[in-house]
Scaffold this motif. Structure first.
Motif, PDB file in Angstrom:
ATOM      1  N   CYS A 223     -76.156 -24.710 -62.011  1.00  0.00           N
ATOM      2  CA  CYS A 223     -75.291 -25.888 -61.908  1.00  0.00           C
ATOM      3  C   CYS A 223     -76.132 -27.164 -61.867  1.00  0.00           C
ATOM      4  CB  CYS A 223     -74.433 -25.822 -60.645  1.00  0.00           C
ATOM      5  SG  CYS A 223     -73.282 -24.436 -60.600  1.00  0.00           S
ATOM      6  N   TYR A 224     -75.529 -28.252 -62.281  1.00  0.00           N
ATOM      7  CA  TYR A 224     -76.169 -29.551 -62.103  1.00  0.00           C
ATOM      8  C   TYR A 224     -75.206 -30.476 -61.371  1.00  0.00           C
ATOM      9  CZ  TYR A 224     -73.457 -31.025 -66.250  1.00  0.00           C
ATOM     10  OH  TYR A 224     -72.448 -31.300 -67.145  1.00  0.00           O
ATOM     11  N   LYS A 225     -75.783 -31.416 -60.632  1.00  0.00           N
ATOM     12  CA  LYS A 225     -74.985 -32.336 -59.833  1.00  0.00           C
ATOM     13  C   LYS A 225     -75.427 -33.765 -60.110  1.00  0.00           C
ATOM     14  CE  LYS A 225     -74.259 -29.171 -55.919  1.00  0.00           C
ATOM     15  NZ  LYS A 225     -74.426 -28.988 -54.453  1.00  0.00           N
ATOM     16  N   TYR A 226     -74.484 -34.678 -59.982  1.00  0.00           N
ATOM     17  CA  TYR A 226     -74.824 -36.093 -60.089  1.00  0.00           C
ATOM     18  C   TYR A 226     -73.786 -36.912 -59.328  1.00  0.00           C
ATOM     19  CZ  TYR A 226     -71.337 -36.027 -63.887  1.00  0.00           C
ATOM     20  OH  TYR A 226     -70.192 -35.857 -64.627  1.00  0.00           O
ATOM     21  N   GLN A 227     -74.143 -38.136 -59.032  1.00  0.00           N
ATOM     22  CA  GLN A 227     -73.247 -39.009 -58.285  1.00  0.00           C
ATOM     23  C   GLN A 227     -72.026 -39.359 -59.121  1.00  0.00           C
ATOM     24  OE1 GLN A 227     -74.941 -42.326 -55.912  1.00  0.00           O
ATOM     25  NE2 GLN A 227     -73.599 -43.636 -57.121  1.00  0.00           N
ATOM     26  N   TYR A 228     -70.881 -39.275 -58.498  1.00  0.00           N
ATOM     27  CA  TYR A 228     -69.616 -39.580 -59.177  1.00  0.00           C
ATOM     28  C   TYR A 228     -69.674 -40.953 -59.844  1.00  0.00           C
ATOM     29  CZ  TYR A 228     -64.779 -41.173 -59.601  1.00  0.00           C
ATOM     30  OH  TYR A 228     -63.603 -41.696 -60.065  1.00  0.00           O
ATOM     31  N   ILE A 229     -69.244 -41.005 -61.089  1.00  0.00           N
ATOM     32  CA  ILE A 229     -69.231 -42.251 -61.855  1.00  0.00           C
ATOM     33  C   ILE A 229     -67.814 -42.803 -61.855  1.00  0.00           C
ATOM     34  CG2 ILE A 229     -69.615 -43.305 -64.116  1.00  0.00           C
ATOM     35  CD1 ILE A 229     -71.574 -40.978 -64.680  1.00  0.00           C
ATOM     36  N   LYS A 230     -67.664 -43.960 -61.298  1.00  0.00           N
ATOM     37  CA  LYS A 230     -66.346 -44.585 -61.272  1.00  0.00           C
ATOM     38  C   LYS A 230     -66.041 -45.148 -62.653  1.00  0.00           C
ATOM     39  CE  LYS A 230     -63.542 -47.999 -58.820  1.00  0.00           C
ATOM     40  NZ  LYS A 230     -63.519 -49.045 -57.770  1.00  0.00           N
ATOM     41  N   GLY A 231     -64.925 -44.778 -63.199  1.00  0.00           N
ATOM     42  CA  GLY A 231     -64.559 -45.279 -64.518  1.00  0.00           C
ATOM     43  C   GLY A 231     -63.320 -44.577 -65.030  1.00  0.00           C
ATOM     44  N   ARG A 232     -62.757 -45.105 -66.070  1.00  0.00           N
ATOM     45  CA  ARG A 232     -61.580 -44.494 -66.683  1.00  0.00           C
ATOM     46  C   ARG A 232     -61.989 -43.764 -67.955  1.00  0.00           C
ATOM     47  NH1 ARG A 232     -60.137 -47.295 -71.213  1.00  0.00           N
ATOM     48  NH2 ARG A 232     -60.922 -49.429 -71.401  1.00  0.00           N
ATOM     49  N   ARG A 233     -61.248 -42.713 -68.273  1.00  0.00           N
ATOM     50  CA  ARG A 233     -61.477 -42.047 -69.548  1.00  0.00           C
ATOM     51  C   ARG A 233     -61.108 -43.003 -70.681  1.00  0.00           C
ATOM     52  NH1 ARG A 233     -60.736 -36.272 -68.799  1.00  0.00           N
ATOM     53  NH2 ARG A 233     -62.036 -35.760 -67.001  1.00  0.00           N
ATOM     54  N   MET A 234     -61.851 -42.957 -71.760  1.00  0.00           N
ATOM     55  CA  MET A 234     -61.494 -43.817 -72.886  1.00  0.00           C
ATOM     56  C   MET A 234     -60.129 -43.399 -73.427  1.00  0.00           C
ATOM     57  SD  MET A 234     -63.461 -42.729 -76.379  1.00  0.00           S
ATOM     58  CE  MET A 234     -62.211 -43.619 -77.307  1.00  0.00           C
ATOM     59  N   SER A 235     -59.389 -44.363 -73.914  1.00  0.00           N
ATOM     60  CA  SER A 235     -58.017 -44.120 -74.354  1.00  0.00           C
ATOM     61  C   SER A 235     -57.954 -43.843 -75.847  1.00  0.00           C
ATOM     62  CB  SER A 235     -57.144 -45.336 -74.026  1.00  0.00           C
ATOM     63  OG  SER A 235     -55.863 -45.201 -74.611  1.00  0.00           O
ATOM     64  N   LEU A 236     -57.171 -42.827 -76.213  1.00  0.00           N
ATOM     65  CA  LEU A 236     -56.948 -42.536 -77.630  1.00  0.00           C
ATOM     66  C   LEU A 236     -56.065 -43.593 -78.289  1.00  0.00           C
ATOM     67  CD1 LEU A 236     -56.355 -38.667 -77.632  1.00  0.00           C
ATOM     68  CD2 LEU A 236     -58.294 -39.893 -78.609  1.00  0.00           C
ATOM     69  N   ASP A 237     -55.369 -44.360 -77.479  1.00  0.00           N
ATOM     70  CA  ASP A 237     -54.447 -45.361 -78.017  1.00  0.00           C
ATOM     71  C   ASP A 237     -55.075 -46.744 -78.142  1.00  0.00           C
ATOM     72  OD1 ASP A 237     -52.293 -43.548 -78.196  1.00  0.00           O
ATOM     73  OD2 ASP A 237     -51.925 -43.764 -76.051  1.00  0.00           O
ATOM     74  N   SER A 238     -56.336 -46.859 -77.759  1.00  0.00           N
ATOM     75  CA  SER A 238     -56.994 -48.168 -77.789  1.00  0.00           C
ATOM     76  C   SER A 238     -58.022 -48.222 -78.919  1.00  0.00           C
ATOM     77  CB  SER A 238     -57.685 -48.449 -76.450  1.00  0.00           C
ATOM     78  OG  SER A 238     -58.492 -49.602 -76.545  1.00  0.00           O
ATOM     79  N   ARG A 239     -57.725 -49.026 -79.929  1.00  0.00           N
ATOM     80  CA  ARG A 239     -58.693 -49.207 -81.016  1.00  0.00           C
ATOM     81  C   ARG A 239     -59.948 -49.902 -80.502  1.00  0.00           C
ATOM     82  NH1 ARG A 239     -59.555 -46.628 -85.765  1.00  0.00           N
ATOM     83  NH2 ARG A 239     -60.654 -47.976 -87.246  1.00  0.00           N
ATOM     84  N   LYS A 240     -59.768 -50.787 -79.529  1.00  0.00           N
ATOM     85  CA  LYS A 240     -60.925 -51.481 -78.953  1.00  0.00           C
ATOM     86  C   LYS A 240     -61.863 -50.483 -78.281  1.00  0.00           C
ATOM     87  CE  LYS A 240     -62.277 -55.270 -75.875  1.00  0.00           C
ATOM     88  NZ  LYS A 240     -63.403 -54.515 -75.312  1.00  0.00           N
ATOM     89  N   ASP A 241     -61.295 -49.565 -77.490  1.00  0.00           N
ATOM     90  CA  ASP A 241     -62.125 -48.525 -76.871  1.00  0.00           C
ATOM     91  C   ASP A 241     -62.904 -47.762 -77.934  1.00  0.00           C
ATOM     92  OD1 ASP A 241     -61.302 -49.171 -74.353  1.00  0.00           O
ATOM     93  OD2 ASP A 241     -60.299 -47.266 -73.925  1.00  0.00           O
ATOM     94  N   PHE A 242     -62.193 -47.366 -78.982  1.00  0.00           N
ATOM     95  CA  PHE A 242     -62.826 -46.578 -80.041  1.00  0.00           C
ATOM     96  C   PHE A 242     -64.010 -47.326 -80.652  1.00  0.00           C
ATOM     97  CE2 PHE A 242     -63.072 -45.754 -84.670  1.00  0.00           C
ATOM     98  CZ  PHE A 242     -63.565 -44.457 -84.613  1.00  0.00           C
ATOM     99  N   LEU A 243     -63.807 -48.583 -80.989  1.00  0.00           N
ATOM    100  CA  LEU A 243     -64.867 -49.357 -81.643  1.00  0.00           C
ATOM    101  C   LEU A 243     -66.010 -49.671 -80.683  1.00  0.00           C
ATOM    102  CD1 LEU A 243     -62.687 -51.770 -83.810  1.00  0.00           C
ATOM    103  CD2 LEU A 243     -63.953 -49.747 -84.571  1.00  0.00           C
TER     104      LEU A 243
END
Length: 443
Positions: A223-243
């Motif tokens: 197993c590997y461990k790391y500190q939790y990263i605060k953030g949101r999953r990228m959205s499939l509905d956001s063209r801006k996220d995609f680019l």
């Protein structure tokens, strides 16, 4: 103990949500028990017992209804979670809500509802008697909701507020993470392939050299461990996220290209695929064995030829599975997570996988229109793009079969993301390449 309770009316996405959480190692979903009749859409989520089971055993949670149907989780199934670090996740009834609100555990109650009950109850998958039963139960549960909601630990989600399940899922996950996790939380992931341990270490070092993405990283056994990263999953509905993510991946490619490291002492993705082919080719499989053998025998030589076309290319350390669920965004920064598929690949592998999985985000649903869309994003070297995408599909197909024959695949996982779905997409890529050879041109 941290507890997550999922409840809601019929046909609002509870099962799909639970299956998503089941694949996330931060959550522990014990085997649930019921005495209701089996349904054709059942997965291996339930064990089926008689009513006496609920009376004789120590139940962590249980509930009955007007038809003498019982649902619950036995305490001994809870006790199987030895580490007690994951979030205990329970599928329960709205009728459990009053009792849950008296608990002292840290808990998050996820309540899935609809503003149009009739659309949910009168589903074709239920018989008429089942529809009548569910309608009565749902009306009774609505009274409980009216009495006990809102409260400080229950979050209500109406499916009509979201354009699709993925949007709802991402919203729910964000709320769950904000409730349970903070900067001191350690994420723990299992590595399925022993040889990947060194690659994971190399890749995390690479990410941290680039922009210090991963903090408090450690490797313990498999197993590997790391500190939790605060953030949101990228959205499939956001063209801006995609680019934005695409631009970031391209910058990572340039960074890698300027720091090329020889792979002579590392297995490349090509060798990984070949070794998995050798391992699975004579193995009898659990699901659709004849179909697998037919596909394998008819595509083996073509797959080897495809792999050989990449053997003279430089290989670069890559994420290997860079789809939207493995990408987080926070304060305009982009983070890659889940490193189990790290591999040495052709330079543009991560970028093409990312584009492919963004446009064709459901395996088995690839069509000509999506292929043209993928090629339009890439914009050049169409023939090479198709070759690399076919390599990716072959890698996934063989890998899924490897996990199946080594008994690492669960039946519900197989149903939702099997090699058959990827085979369908692979064959569509092949047909497209043959029928459009004049359009895609030379490399």
């Amino acid at each position: 103990m941290n507890c997550l309770y999922i409840m809601g009316i019929p046909n609002v996405g509870k099962t799909k949500l639970l299956l998503e959480l089941k694949n996330d190692p931060r959550f522990y979903i014990p085997l649930h028990t019921t005495n209701r009749p089996r349904r054709i859409d059942d997965t291996n989520f339930y064990k089926f017992r008689n009513k006496e089971y609920f009376l004789k055993n120590d139940m962590f949670i249980s509930v009955g209804d007007t038809n003498n149907r019982y649902y619950g989780v036995c305490q001994k199934d809870i006790n199987k979670e030895k580490k007690r670090q994951r979030i205990l996740t329970i599928n329960c009834s709205i009728k459990n809500l009053p009792d849950l609100l008296e608990n002292t555990n840290k808990q998050f109650i996820c309540l899935l509802l609809s503003r149009n009950i009739d659309d949910r109850i009168y589903s074709s998958k239920y018989s008429k008697s089942e529809q009548e039963y569910r309608y009565i139960e749902t009306i009774n549960e609505q009274k409980i909701v009216s009495e006990y909601v809102p409260n400080k630990v229950t979050k209500v989600y109406y499916i009509e507020d979201f354009s699709n399940f993925d949007e709802m899922y991402l919203h729910i996950i964000k709320d769950i993470e904000e409730y349970f996790f903070d900067c001191n939380t350690q994420v723990c992931k299992k590595i399925k392939y022993t040889l990947k341990k060194e690659y994971v270490l190399d890749y995390v070092d690479f990410l941290n050299m680039r922009d210090r993405q991963i903090k408090k990283f450690s490797m313990e056994g498999c197993c590997y461990k790391y500190q939790y990263i605060k953030g949101r999953r990228m959205s499939l509905d956001s063209r801006k996220d995609f680019l934005d993510v695409l631009t970031y991946i391209e910058s990572m490619e340039a960074y890698k290209e300027n720091r090329f490291i020889s792979t002579k002492d590392r297995k490349t993705i090509l060798l990984e695929i070949i070794e998995h082919i050798e391992f699975v080719k004579n193995k009898k499989t659990f699901f659709f064995n004849k179909e697998w053998q037919d596909f394998f025998n008819s595509n083996l030589s073509k797959s080897i030829e495809l792999i050989d076309t990449f053997k003279n290319e430089k290989m670069y350390l890559s994420h290997g599975d860079l789809h939207y669920k493995n990408i987080l965004i926070h304060d305009k920064k982009i983070y890659f997570i889940d490193y189990e598929e790290v591999a040495y690949t052709p330079l543009f592998y991560d970028r093409l996988v990312y584009i492919y999985r963004y446009i064709n985000n459901i395996p088995g649903m690839l069509d000509e229109e999506k292929i043209y869309e993928i090629l339009s994003v890439v914009s050049t070297n169409y023939k090479y793009t198709l070759r690399l995408l076919r390599l990716y599909c072959i890698k996934v197909i063989i890998q899924k079969k490897f996990l199946e024959v080594t008994k690492q695949t669960k039946i519900d996982t197989w149903k939702n993301d099997s090699w058959i779905l990827w085979k369908n997409d692979f064959e569509k890529l092949n047909r497209f390449a043959i029928s459009n050879c004049e359009v895609i041109g030379a490399e």
